[in-house]
Design a protein around this motif. Structure first.
Motif, PDB file in Angstrom:
ATOM      1  N   LEU A  13       0.819  -1.212   0.000  1.00 29.03           N
ATOM      2  CA  LEU A  13       0.000   0.000   0.000  1.00 29.03           C
ATOM      3  C   LEU A  13       0.856   1.267   0.000  1.00 29.03           C
ATOM      4  N   ARG A  14       2.032   1.219   0.613  1.00 29.05           N
ATOM      5  CA  ARG A  14       2.899   2.405   0.653  1.00 29.05           C
ATOM      6  C   ARG A  14       3.401   2.794  -0.741  1.00 29.05           C
ATOM      7  N   LEU A 218       1.492  -8.128 -10.600  1.00 29.62           N
ATOM      8  CA  LEU A 218       1.314  -7.548  -9.271  1.00 29.62           C
ATOM      9  C   LEU A 218       1.928  -6.151  -9.259  1.00 29.62           C
ATOM     10  N   PRO A 219       1.107  -5.102  -9.260  1.00 29.48           N
ATOM     11  CA  PRO A 219       1.664  -3.750  -9.131  1.00 29.48           C
ATOM     12  C   PRO A 219       2.320  -3.600  -7.759  1.00 29.48           C
ATOM     13  N   ILE A 220       3.518  -3.041  -7.718  1.00 33.26           N
ATOM     14  CA  ILE A 220       4.186  -2.845  -6.425  1.00 33.26           C
ATOM     15  C   ILE A 220       4.393  -1.366  -6.111  1.00 33.26           C
ATOM     16  N   SER A 221       4.100  -0.492  -7.077  1.00 35.95           N
ATOM     17  CA  SER A 221       4.092   0.949  -6.827  1.00 35.95           C
ATOM     18  C   SER A 221       3.305   1.602  -7.945  1.00 35.95           C
ATOM     19  N   ALA A 222       3.120   2.910  -7.826  1.00 38.04           N
ATOM     20  CA  ALA A 222       2.344   3.636  -8.827  1.00 38.04           C
ATOM     21  C   ALA A 222       2.941   3.524 -10.226  1.00 38.04           C
ATOM     22  N   VAL A 315      -7.299   1.004  -5.195  1.00 34.90           N
ATOM     23  CA  VAL A 315      -6.560   2.240  -4.905  1.00 34.90           C
ATOM     24  C   VAL A 315      -6.029   2.829  -6.211  1.00 34.90           C
ATOM     25  N   ASP A 316      -6.222   4.136  -6.367  1.00 36.89           N
ATOM     26  CA  ASP A 316      -5.628   4.880  -7.483  1.00 36.89           C
ATOM     27  C   ASP A 316      -4.826   6.032  -6.880  1.00 36.89           C
ATOM     28  N   PRO A 317      -3.482   6.035  -7.014  1.00 37.37           N
ATOM     29  CA  PRO A 317      -2.674   7.104  -6.409  1.00 37.37           C
ATOM     30  C   PRO A 317      -3.077   8.498  -6.886  1.00 37.37           C
TER      31      PRO A 317
END
Length: 339
Positions: A13-14, A218-222, A315-317
């Motif tokens: 999530l971070r 697997l997305p791991i960041s934006a 979640v959408d940053p």
């Protein structure tokens, strides 16, 4: 207050903290609730988990938990995830691939969606039995699932299946994709998304981590997404490239034999074909662990996978959720077709 135990960890999530104002400083994320169809802004401590999610009663006096296992795995993998986010590539060593395989496997099976799957399947069977005019209570093997039974079965699935899933995933080709400036990856509450471009008839038509031609995301960041492909996917890409190049060379050879071009012009055509070959450098980048840069349209496609496979939260940053409305309509239509 019961401890909020995550099924999508704060470690992930971070990587998707809100890009609006100073919300990231407070570790806040922009989330859409697909069930209520509304946006919320909340701390990563409060989302994609539940109180005592990883705990269940063995008997009237004994509580068991797999939360220590989850915490241990996340602590071990955190430095590697941080490094991949920063370097935007995967070091192709057995230890790295083994660690990532274990992380992918655990994240795949630990979610709320996976926990509820046996209950949903059981209820579908019970409904079918009722439509046949029979009493489900008198059919052996059909039971009413309560929360504690689901928790116990889910924990058993995670403990028993983790190594098997990790071994299957470790046979994939690992690399990363990167989003362009102005675009961001989504993260859902069932974030390990499976996809295949192949039509599989009969019993093989479903998706699974071990089926041929599977693609795992697997997305791991934006801006960074972890990818694991069945090696057959790369074989398909190379065959497609070879077919196109051979077709072009055959056309150039025929033109030469018909006297429509010179030998020098034919050589020029072949060289131009090589210059416009995007498959070869892409495969080279994949085999090296990435990064493979993609366009916004492709980011939208992968984000649609996150929405489609989500249980409830996305979640959408950037807080835009620009493709969610369309995907919600598709999810509603799919659910209607299953009734």
């Amino acid at each position: 207050m019961a401890k909020h135990q995550h099924y999508v960890p704060r470690l992930l999530l971070r990587g998707f903290l809100s890009q609006n104002g100073n919300e990231a400083d407070k570790e806040r994320v922009r989330v859409i609730d697909l069930e209520k169809q509304r946006e919320i802004i909340t701390s990563i401590d409060n989302i994609m988990g539940e109180g005592k999610f990883n705990e269940w009663w063995i008997d009237d006096e004994t509580v068991a938990s797999i939360d220590p296992l989850a915490d241990h795995l996340e602590k071990d993998i955190a430095p590697l995830i941080h490094r991949i986010r920063e370097e935007k590539r995967i070091e192709q060593t057995p230890d790295v691939i083994s660690d990532l395989s274990l992380f992918l496997a655990f994240q795949f099976i630990r979610t709320k969606k996976m926990r509820l799957m046996p209950e949903r399947l059981n209820e579908q069977i019970r409904s079918h039995v009722r439509r046949m005019g029979l009493d489900p209570e008198r059919v052996k093997g059909l039971q009413e699932w309560n929360e504690n039974t689901l928790k116990a079965q889910h924990a058993k699935h995670q403990i028993d299946g983790l190594r098997k899933y990790a071994e299957i995933i470790s046979e994939k080709v690992f690399f990363v994709m990167t989003a362009p400036e102005g675009a961001s990856f989504y993260l859902s509450d069932h974030p390990v998304a499976l996809h295949s471009d192949q039509d599989r008839p009969g019993i093989m038509q479903g998706l699974g981590i071990g089926v041929p031609y599977i693609q795992i995301y697997l997305p791991i960041s934006a801006d960074v997404m972890l990818c694991a492909y069945d090696p057959a996917v790369l074989g398909d890409l190379m065959r497609g490239r070879d077919e196109e190049m051979n077709k072009g060379r055959a056309m150039a050879l025929k033109a030469l034999m018909d006297g429509r071009i010179t030998a020098a012009q034919m050589r020029h055509c072949v060289e131009q074909e090589k210059e416009h070959d995007i498959v070869t450098p892409t495969i080279a980048a994949i085999r090296a662990g990435g990064p493979v840069a993609i366009e916004k349209e492709q980011v939208d496609t992968y984000n649609s996978l996150q929405v489609f496979h989500a249980h409830r939260f996305v979640v959408d940053p950037r807080g835009e959720f620009d493709i969610v409305a369309e995907m919600l309509a598709e999810r509603t239509a799919s659910a209607s077709n299953l009734r």
